[in-house]
Design a protein around this motif. Sequence first.
Motif, mmCIF file in Angstrom:
data_model
loop_
_atom_site.group_PDB
_atom_site.id
_atom_site.type_symbol
_atom_site.label_atom_id
_atom_site.label_comp_id
_atom_site.label_asym_id
_atom_site.label_seq_id
_atom_site.Cartn_x
_atom_site.Cartn_y
_atom_site.Cartn_z
ATOM 1 N N TRP A 98 0.860 -1.204 0.000
ATOM 2 C CA TRP A 98 0.000 0.000 0.000
ATOM 3 C C TRP A 98 0.883 1.237 0.000
ATOM 4 C CZ3 TRP A 98 -0.549 4.136 3.381
ATOM 5 C CH2 TRP A 98 -1.723 4.891 3.287
ATOM 6 N N ILE A 99 0.398 2.285 -0.688
ATOM 7 C CA ILE A 99 1.082 3.580 -0.715
ATOM 8 C C ILE A 99 0.082 4.672 -0.364
ATOM 9 C CG2 ILE A 99 2.253 5.298 -2.163
ATOM 10 C CD1 ILE A 99 3.388 2.998 -3.799
ATOM 11 N N LEU A 142 2.074 5.086 -11.503
ATOM 12 C CA LEU A 142 3.032 4.111 -10.977
ATOM 13 C C LEU A 142 2.304 2.975 -10.261
ATOM 14 C CD1 LEU A 142 5.957 3.250 -10.356
ATOM 15 C CD2 LEU A 142 5.846 4.713 -8.315
ATOM 16 N N CYS A 143 1.320 3.315 -9.437
ATOM 17 C CA CYS A 143 0.609 2.272 -8.690
ATOM 18 C C CYS A 143 -0.259 1.416 -9.612
ATOM 19 C CB CYS A 143 -0.227 2.912 -7.586
ATOM 20 S SG CYS A 143 0.778 3.551 -6.229
ATOM 21 N N ASN A 144 -0.848 2.037 -10.615
ATOM 22 C CA ASN A 144 -1.625 1.253 -11.582
ATOM 23 C C ASN A 144 -0.732 0.254 -12.313
ATOM 24 O OD1 ASN A 144 -4.005 2.540 -10.932
ATOM 25 N ND2 ASN A 144 -3.918 3.980 -12.648
ATOM 26 N N ALA A 145 0.468 0.702 -12.679
ATOM 27 C CA ALA A 145 1.392 -0.165 -13.414
ATOM 28 C C ALA A 145 1.879 -1.334 -12.567
ATOM 29 C CB ALA A 145 2.587 0.650 -13.910
ATOM 30 N N ASN A 146 1.877 -1.145 -11.249
ATOM 31 C CA ASN A 146 2.366 -2.196 -10.356
ATOM 32 C C ASN A 146 1.239 -2.863 -9.559
ATOM 33 O OD1 ASN A 146 5.562 -2.119 -10.266
ATOM 34 N ND2 ASN A 146 4.853 0.001 -10.468
ATOM 35 N N ASP A 147 0.014 -2.551 -9.920
ATOM 36 C CA ASP A 147 -1.161 -3.157 -9.284
ATOM 37 C C ASP A 147 -1.120 -3.006 -7.764
ATOM 38 O OD1 ASP A 147 -3.608 -4.446 -9.323
ATOM 39 O OD2 ASP A 147 -2.738 -6.443 -9.150
ATOM 40 N N LEU A 148 -0.853 -1.765 -7.317
ATOM 41 C CA LEU A 148 -0.789 -1.475 -5.890
ATOM 42 C C LEU A 148 -1.869 -0.457 -5.516
ATOM 43 C CD1 LEU A 148 3.048 -1.039 -5.277
ATOM 44 C CD2 LEU A 148 1.579 -2.771 -4.218
ATOM 45 N N PRO A 149 -2.504 -0.618 -4.358
ATOM 46 C CA PRO A 149 -3.474 0.379 -3.915
ATOM 47 C C PRO A 149 -2.779 1.679 -3.514
ATOM 48 C CG PRO A 149 -3.192 -1.311 -2.235
ATOM 49 C CD PRO A 149 -2.417 -1.769 -3.432
ATOM 50 N N LEU A 150 -3.354 2.781 -3.947
ATOM 51 C CA LEU A 150 -2.836 4.116 -3.634
ATOM 52 C C LEU A 150 -3.949 4.940 -3.007
ATOM 53 C CD1 LEU A 150 -0.770 6.536 -3.903
ATOM 54 C CD2 LEU A 150 -1.831 6.959 -6.141
ATOM 55 N N ALA A 151 -3.693 5.483 -1.835
ATOM 56 C CA ALA A 151 -4.609 6.430 -1.209
ATOM 57 C C ALA A 151 -3.986 7.817 -1.286
ATOM 58 C CB ALA A 151 -4.879 6.049 0.239
ATOM 59 N N ILE A 192 -5.507 13.822 10.630
ATOM 60 C CA ILE A 192 -4.748 13.319 9.477
ATOM 61 C C ILE A 192 -4.199 11.937 9.808
ATOM 62 C CG2 ILE A 192 -2.698 13.643 8.025
ATOM 63 C CD1 ILE A 192 -3.011 16.651 8.469
ATOM 64 N N ALA A 193 -3.593 11.827 10.979
ATOM 65 C CA ALA A 193 -2.988 10.554 11.384
ATOM 66 C C ALA A 193 -4.035 9.460 11.503
ATOM 67 C CB ALA A 193 -2.248 10.734 12.710
ATOM 68 N N ARG A 194 -5.180 9.777 12.066
ATOM 69 C CA ARG A 194 -6.231 8.782 12.245
ATOM 70 C C ARG A 194 -6.803 8.330 10.906
ATOM 71 N NH1 ARG A 194 -10.370 10.782 14.186
ATOM 72 N NH2 ARG A 194 -11.295 8.918 15.149
ATOM 73 N N LEU A 199 -6.914 4.100 6.487
ATOM 74 C CA LEU A 199 -6.696 3.736 5.091
ATOM 75 C C LEU A 199 -5.588 2.698 4.943
ATOM 76 C CD1 LEU A 199 -6.993 7.322 3.569
ATOM 77 C CD2 LEU A 199 -8.693 5.494 3.406
ATOM 78 N N MET A 200 -4.499 2.863 5.697
ATOM 79 C CA MET A 200 -3.369 1.946 5.504
ATOM 80 C C MET A 200 -3.605 0.588 6.145
ATOM 81 S SD MET A 200 -0.204 3.206 7.935
ATOM 82 C CE MET A 200 -0.303 4.942 7.496
ATOM 83 N N THR A 201 -4.265 0.552 7.288
ATOM 84 C CA THR A 201 -4.471 -0.736 7.943
ATOM 85 C C THR A 201 -5.475 -1.602 7.194
ATOM 86 O OG1 THR A 201 -6.099 0.278 9.432
ATOM 87 C CG2 THR A 201 -3.827 0.061 10.245
#
Length: 288
Positions: A98-99, A142-151, A192-194, A199-201
């Motif tokens: 995840w990014i 970049l994330c689409n090309a590597n099939d990674l979720p991006l928030a 922001i942190a919350r 999103l990341m967890t």
Amino acid sequence: MRLMIFGAGFSGRTIGKHIQGNFQFIGGTTRQDKNFSQLRDDGISPFQFTGEAFSDVLSQELKDVTHIIQSISPDKGGDPLLPLISHKLLTLMPNLKWIGYLSTVGVYGNHDGEWVNEETVCKPVSKRSIARLDAENAWTSLCNANDLPLAILRLSGIYGPGRNTFVNFEKGKARRLVKEGQVFNRIFVDDIARAAKLLMTQNISGIFNITDDEPAPPQDVVAYAAELLGVGPPPEIDFQTADLTPMARSFYGENKRVSNQKIKDLGFEFLQPNYRSALAYLHGRYHT
């Protein structure tokens, strides 16, 4: 799970503090090693990164990270991280899941006080906001090309402990600038942190406005802080005749109300949904 925060400044450090216990490892980069002790105090393992190259020790750590937060602002050459990873992302970080990219609501540009949301067409005005939108698009590709979720977290004006209107009063720099019809959204740094933690967890992707419920005139915020402090508010200053730096003046060239409904639809609740609750909290914690 292992997290690396690129650009562990005000927001990045707060994210690191809020996710203690959720990750086996939390690292953060800084340009200067004098910041290492502060990061360690916040439970973040420090790494030096100037934007030019990864050190051997940082490269070794990146092989194990599962999540990254990119909080470094674009410079004249664009996003400093992308050139180092764009053609070898999963070689450098083979365990990446995840990014998260910290952007700005400035990418929407000016909407003459109207409401905007994540579906609104972006029309950034300032060079810094144009660079942010370019970076958003590059990270998306970049994330689409590597099939990674991006928030992508689009943040409004950030404040919190040590960075707020009370500090301006203490420094004798509080001013009530008035521009008719002007409003700004704000966001308390803990929220922001919350939001980042949520999103990341859950490895959630998408664009999210991380901003409070109530866009408000800036002079109202200063007046409320003065009320809490029990002092008279500074005199009103007409924006048109105010002595401002070009950057400060440029912020007033964008006027919009930013919706946060999308992140709420995930069940997120803001600790500080408006400037009054946030300032009352800060005053109670640090000024009593």
